[in-house]
Write a protein that holds these residues in place. Structure first.
Motif, PDB file in Angstrom:
ATOM      1  N   VAL A   1      -0.771  -1.498  -4.513  1.00  0.00           N
ATOM      2  CA  VAL A   1       0.170  -1.603  -5.872  1.00  0.00           C
ATOM      3  C   VAL A   1       0.897  -2.806  -5.979  1.00  0.00           C
ATOM      4  O   VAL A   1       1.168  -3.296  -5.091  1.00  0.00           O
ATOM      5  CB  VAL A   1       1.353  -0.392  -5.619  1.00  0.00           C
ATOM      6  CG1 VAL A   1       1.960  -0.330  -7.131  1.00  0.00           C
ATOM      7  CG2 VAL A   1       0.408   1.031  -5.570  1.00  0.00           C
ATOM      8  N   SER A   2       0.727  -3.507  -7.381  1.00  0.00           N
ATOM      9  CA  SER A   2       1.799  -4.724  -7.540  1.00  0.00           C
ATOM     10  C   SER A   2       2.999  -4.336  -8.235  1.00  0.00           C
ATOM     11  O   SER A   2       2.778  -3.645  -9.288  1.00  0.00           O
ATOM     12  CB  SER A   2       0.751  -5.526  -8.262  1.00  0.00           C
ATOM     13  OG  SER A   2       1.261  -6.889  -8.628  1.00  0.00           O
TER      14      SER A   2
ATOM     15  N   THR B   1       0.715  -1.240   0.029  1.00  0.00           N
ATOM     16  CA  THR B   1       0.006  -0.037   0.032  1.00  0.00           C
ATOM     17  C   THR B   1       0.659   1.230   0.115  1.00  0.00           C
ATOM     18  O   THR B   1       1.621   1.421   0.900  1.00  0.00           O
ATOM     19  CB  THR B   1      -0.923   0.096   1.153  1.00  0.00           C
ATOM     20  OG1 THR B   1      -1.723  -1.195   1.081  1.00  0.00           O
ATOM     21  CG2 THR B   1      -1.676   1.255   1.185  1.00  0.00           C
ATOM     22  N   LEU B   2       0.467   2.235  -0.844  1.00  0.00           N
ATOM     23  CA  LEU B   2       1.160   3.413  -0.961  1.00  0.00           C
ATOM     24  C   LEU B   2       0.249   4.553  -0.980  1.00  0.00           C
ATOM     25  O   LEU B   2      -0.846   4.206  -1.525  1.00  0.00           O
ATOM     26  CB  LEU B   2       1.845   3.492  -2.320  1.00  0.00           C
ATOM     27  CG  LEU B   2       3.097   2.568  -2.414  1.00  0.00           C
ATOM     28  CD1 LEU B   2       4.095   2.789  -3.971  1.00  0.00           C
ATOM     29  CD2 LEU B   2       4.242   2.623  -1.168  1.00  0.00           C
ATOM     30  N   THR B   3       0.668   5.836  -0.592  1.00  0.00           N
ATOM     31  CA  THR B   3      -0.175   6.864  -0.700  1.00  0.00           C
ATOM     32  C   THR B   3      -0.105   7.508  -1.978  1.00  0.00           C
ATOM     33  O   THR B   3       1.051   6.994  -2.684  1.00  0.00           O
ATOM     34  CB  THR B   3      -0.018   7.936   0.380  1.00  0.00           C
ATOM     35  OG1 THR B   3       1.341   8.370   0.149  1.00  0.00           O
ATOM     36  CG2 THR B   3      -0.113   7.277   1.703  1.00  0.00           C
TER      37      THR B   3
ATOM     38  N   THR C   1      10.296   0.325  -0.459  1.00  0.00           N
ATOM     39  CA  THR C   1      10.362  -0.261   0.985  1.00  0.00           C
ATOM     40  C   THR C   1       9.692   0.269   1.905  1.00  0.00           C
ATOM     41  O   THR C   1       9.493  -0.613   3.150  1.00  0.00           O
ATOM     42  CB  THR C   1      12.055  -0.466   1.441  1.00  0.00           C
ATOM     43  OG1 THR C   1      12.341   1.153   1.731  1.00  0.00           O
ATOM     44  CG2 THR C   1      12.969  -1.166   0.143  1.00  0.00           C
ATOM     45  N   GLN C   2       8.939   1.362   1.679  1.00  0.00           N
ATOM     46  CA  GLN C   2       8.012   1.924   2.587  1.00  0.00           C
ATOM     47  C   GLN C   2       6.772   1.500   2.545  1.00  0.00           C
ATOM     48  O   GLN C   2       5.750   1.643   3.307  1.00  0.00           O
ATOM     49  CB  GLN C   2       8.280   3.360   2.539  1.00  0.00           C
ATOM     50  CG  GLN C   2       9.636   3.943   2.656  1.00  0.00           C
ATOM     51  CD  GLN C   2       9.714   5.524   2.580  1.00  0.00           C
ATOM     52  OE1 GLN C   2       8.588   5.890   2.517  1.00  0.00           O
ATOM     53  NE2 GLN C   2      10.779   6.136   1.961  1.00  0.00           N
ATOM     54  N   GLY C   3       6.388   0.585   1.695  1.00  0.00           N
ATOM     55  CA  GLY C   3       5.121   0.263   1.340  1.00  0.00           C
ATOM     56  C   GLY C   3       4.490  -0.530   2.734  1.00  0.00           C
ATOM     57  O   GLY C   3       5.232  -1.479   3.242  1.00  0.00           O
ATOM     58  N   ALA C   4       3.400  -0.240   2.937  1.00  0.00           N
ATOM     59  CA  ALA C   4       2.551  -1.025   3.962  1.00  0.00           C
ATOM     60  C   ALA C   4       1.983  -2.256   3.524  1.00  0.00           C
ATOM     61  O   ALA C   4       1.641  -2.503   2.556  1.00  0.00           O
ATOM     62  CB  ALA C   4       1.847  -0.042   4.709  1.00  0.00           C
TER      63      ALA C   4
END
Length: 440
Positions: free
Chosen positions: A380-381, A313-315, A397-400
């Motif tokens: 996001v994939s 998940t990204l903003t 690497t910050q994706g939740a």
């Protein structure tokens, strides 16, 4: 890699290990890696050098990989090691090598450069690229450097040393002759002359080795059973993987769409894949039918790395920052190898005249025609390589809420081609879909 060296069948990829023979005995040569350091011991994970004896003369070979290996491979495969400067690592072992009575030292390094000089001409001070700085910092005892990585062919002189590379895939062979004088009092076995030249491996001049030919035929017969399997029909005989001036390719569109399709049921709204993960264009062997068919070998040639698809998940704000991490197609970064290919529904515009970090036009990133909300959350994939920060995409690497789908990118592409044909619309286009628009 350690299993490749030492042998055995214990592997994280049991589908590959010991499939050709019941027991793999290990490589009959030594891997060398002076600059691959084990985190626990602080020492090279493999021998840094090897000493061979030829006609009574000792010759040392020191090996080094590219310092930036950590940016080129999946992070989980190298978690126990780190990579240090090539020249520093090589120089570290020169005193120990000399203490064993060795004066002739050769470097084998997976870094390289390029030159405009002909492959069969020795060029002085004509080489450029990362290898040049490394060579200039090597211990003076090192007179020969055999390089790689850039797939160029050259024999060059740099700072009084010979630096060679034999292109790639066995197309060239570098013949190197060393003249060594064992009678020099202070440095017995010192290299006094080096002659190197690249030879084109013309099959008309050099007949194939009988044993190797038989071995390759055996491999090919086994492989063809899988490689020749038909996958699906595609829209046209050639789907190009080369990017246009905006940074988008027809095959990049197709690959991203296939990855979105494979992970949509898991919640994916967007798929992105790095340009370097697409190795070749998708080519059919048939050109005389409306919808030519591709087989497994042809599809596998496009995405050979075996990455799995990761959901995160990204903003909207993070997605914009991610796009800013691309190497844009301009005079500073002309190759575009680190551009993201994006799935249908996502689009944006970028301005090449703006400074790095500010090139994506504000408000231009849209998903299904709606501008991304900077504070909104999107699934996001991406492939597992860039999910771990590969190719410089550290923001991923910050994706939740990370989930490894377990779906291979090659399988995703194959299934998408099959389903597209079954739906009556074979996949692929002659031109990129203009999801990415370049301004200026």
């Amino acid at each position: 890699m350690l299993r490749d060296q030492n042998g055995g069948c214990n592997s994280t990829r049991p589908d590959r290990a010991c499939q050709f023979e019941a027991h793999y005995p290990g490589a009959k040569f030594s891997y060398l890696a002076a600059n691959v350091i084990d985190n626990a011991s602080g020492r090279p994970i493999l021998p840094p050098y090897r000493i061979e004896q030829v006609r009574g003369i000792k010759i040392a070979f020191v090996g080094s990989v590219v310092r930036e290996t950590g940016k080129m491979v999946s992070a989980d495969g190298i978690a126990s090691v780190h990579f240090i400067d090539e020249a520093d690592a090589i120089n570290r072992w020169v005193p120990e090598i000399k203490a064993q009575g060795v004066s002739a030292i050769v470097v084998l390094i997976h870094q390289g450069g390029a030159t405009e000089e002909p492959f069969d001409k020795v060029a002085r001070d004509a080489l450029h690229g990362p290898i040049v700085d490394i060579v200039k910092r090597l211990d003076p005892a090192i007179k020969l450097v055999i390089s790689a990585h850039t797939h160029h062919s050259y024999t060059c002189e740099v700072d009084g040393r010979i630096v060679t590379q034999a292109e790639s895939f066995g197309h060239m062979l570098t013949r190197i002759s060393l003249t060594i004088d064992p009678r020099i009092a202070d440095l017995p076995g010192k290299i006094t002359a080096i002659h190197a030249h690249n030879v084109l491996m013309d099959t008309q001049r050099f007949p194939p080795d009988p044993w190797l030919t038989a071995f390759l035929q055996q491999l090919k017969a086994r492989s063809d059973v899988v490689l020749a399997q038909p996958i699906a029909r595609i829209a046209l005989p050639h789907i190009d993987h080369h990017i246009n001036q905006a940074g988008e390719s027809p095959l990049g569109d197709l690959a991203a769409d296939s990855q979105l399709d494979a992970t949509r049921k898991l919640g994916a709204q967007i798929a992105m894949t790095n340009q370097k993960s697409i190795r070749e264009s998708l080519d059919s062997s048939a050109t005389d039918t409306r919808y030519p068919q591709v087989n497994y070998a042809q599809v596998a040639a496009t995405t050979p790395y075996g990455n799995t698809l990761i959901l995160l998940t990204l903003t909207g704000r993070q997605i914009q920052a991610l796009l800013e991490q691309q190497s844009w197609l301009d005079q500073d970064r002309p190759d575009g190898r680190v551009m993201l290919q994006i799935s249908h529904g996502l689009s944006y515009r970028w301005d090449a005249s703006q400074p790095l970090g500010q090139r994506v036009l504000p408000g231009s990133i849209k998903l299904n025609g709606v501008t991304l909300d900077p504070d909104g959350h999107y699934r996001v994939s991406v492939n597992s390589f860039i999910a771990q920060g590969g190719d410089g995409f550290s923001l991923l690497t910050q994706g939740a809420d990370r989930v490894d789908s377990g779906i291979n990118d090659l399988d995703a592409l194959s299934r998408y081609l099959i389903s597209s044909e079954h739906d009556g619309h074979p996949a692929g286009g002659a031109q990129a879909a203009s999801r990415i628009v370049r301004v200026h």
